[in-house]
Design an enzyme around this catalytic site. Structure first.
Site, short mmCIF file in Angstrom:
data_model
loop_
_atom_site.label_atom_id
_atom_site.label_comp_id
_atom_site.label_asym_id
_atom_site.label_seq_id
_atom_site.Cartn_x
_atom_site.Cartn_y
_atom_site.Cartn_z
N ASP A 73 8.38 31.16 14.17
CA ASP A 73 8.42 29.70 14.27
C ASP A 73 7.85 29.31 15.63
O ASP A 73 8.08 29.98 16.63
CB ASP A 73 9.83 29.15 14.07
CG ASP A 73 10.86 29.76 15.01
OD1 ASP A 73 11.19 29.12 16.04
OD2 ASP A 73 11.35 30.87 14.72
N GLU A 92 21.27 21.83 16.49
CA GLU A 92 21.78 22.84 17.42
C GLU A 92 22.92 22.36 18.29
O GLU A 92 23.62 23.19 18.90
CB GLU A 92 20.63 23.33 18.31
CG GLU A 92 19.47 23.93 17.54
CD GLU A 92 18.36 24.42 18.44
OE1 GLU A 92 18.66 24.78 19.60
OE2 GLU A 92 17.18 24.45 18.00
#
Length: 280
Positions: free
Chosen positions: A84, A176
């Site tokens: 990613d 997150e």
């Protein structure tokens, strides 16, 4: 009287061993075929490589071994690997990424950062989104979620930036932290984001998060959605295998065509399961 001619006694000739000669020819031909076979050399090279690796890494777990070219340990259980990226990796040569391979491990997919919050568009997104598929990689776009902002508006902002097509991986919401809001408020806005994305794309989005955040705030809430979990430098992801689809197991991989370290991921499943995940 003329001299009497003596008959010269000839030694009896040995019969030619025709049978052994044929067998010898077959043996030589067979040996040559083996020695000239690419499968033979492939086996020898593989054996030599494994022996050399064992000498350089004594006692290392063969199921979680170091891959020299990638410069990280990779769990061998999984067969489909990917990365990613965001602007952090800079300009990427995607063909070099695609061509990199060591002992059967290669990059097959890439998650690419598209947006963040309500205003942020990754400056490298459009180029990465265009060039990675050209090189033959499967791609998915992700949004960095901000719990303080409207989940609905964030979803609309993401969809204005990304065009998801047939064969792409599902869109990803990257969550997150709580950003100062309660877990309940975070999930409220996350729900709004997920519902809008699924309604507009007809695909269940993937939820990305860290292992601890998942365990504290998300576990048990989104059982129908695929999870992508970060848990670094471990031989195994400490979750039930039914609870996740992707594992971000390293943030220190070195990849040809990328001038900065990059996250490395494994897909939990075979090629058929991977294909079922793609947008139809």
């Amino acid at each position: 009287m003329p001299p009497v001619k003596r008959k010269t006694l000839r030694k009896p000739q040995r019969k030619k061993q025709k049978g052994w000669s044929i067998y010898l020819k077959f043996a030589v031909v067979g040996l040559l075929l083996i020695l000239l076979s690419p499968f033979y050399y492939g086996y020898i090279l593989k054996f030599a490589s494994a022996t050399w690796y064992g000498l350089r890494h004594p006692g290392e777990d063969k199921n979680y071994r170091t891959y020299e070219s990638f410069n990280i340990k990779i769990p061998k259980k999984y067969r489909i690997h990917g990365i990613d990226v965001s602007y952090y990796q800079g300009r990427i040569d995607w063909q070099k990424v695609k061509n990199m391979e060591e002992d059967g491990v290669r990059v097959s997919f890439a998650f690419i950062k598209a947006t963040e919050g309500l205003l942020g568009v990754d400056p490298c997104f459009q180029r990465n989104w265009r060039e990675a598929p050209k090189a033959g990689l499967k791609v998915g776009a992700y949004h960095f979620f901000r719990p303080k902002k409207s989940g609905l508006w964030q979803a609309n902002f993401f969809l204005q930036t990304v065009s998801i097509e047939k064969g792409d991986l599902p869109p990803v919401v990257d969550i997150e932290s709580l950003d100062g809001v309660s877990p309940a408020q975070m999930r409220k806005e996350l729900n709004a984001f997920i519902i809008q994305i699924e309604d507009r794309t007809k695909v269940k989005p993937i939820i990305y998060t860290g292992l601890k955040f998942y365990q504290e705030h998300l576990q048990g809430y989104y059982k129908d959605y695929p999870f992508w979990v970060a848990h670094y430098h471990q031989p195994k992801l400490k979750l039930n295998e039914k609870d996740w689809k992707f594992w971000q197991h390293s943030d220190q991989a070195r990849i040809n065509g990328i001038n900065h370290v990059v996250d490395f991921n494994a897909f939990n499943g075979d090629s058929l399961a991977f294909d079922r995940l793609l947008k139809k």
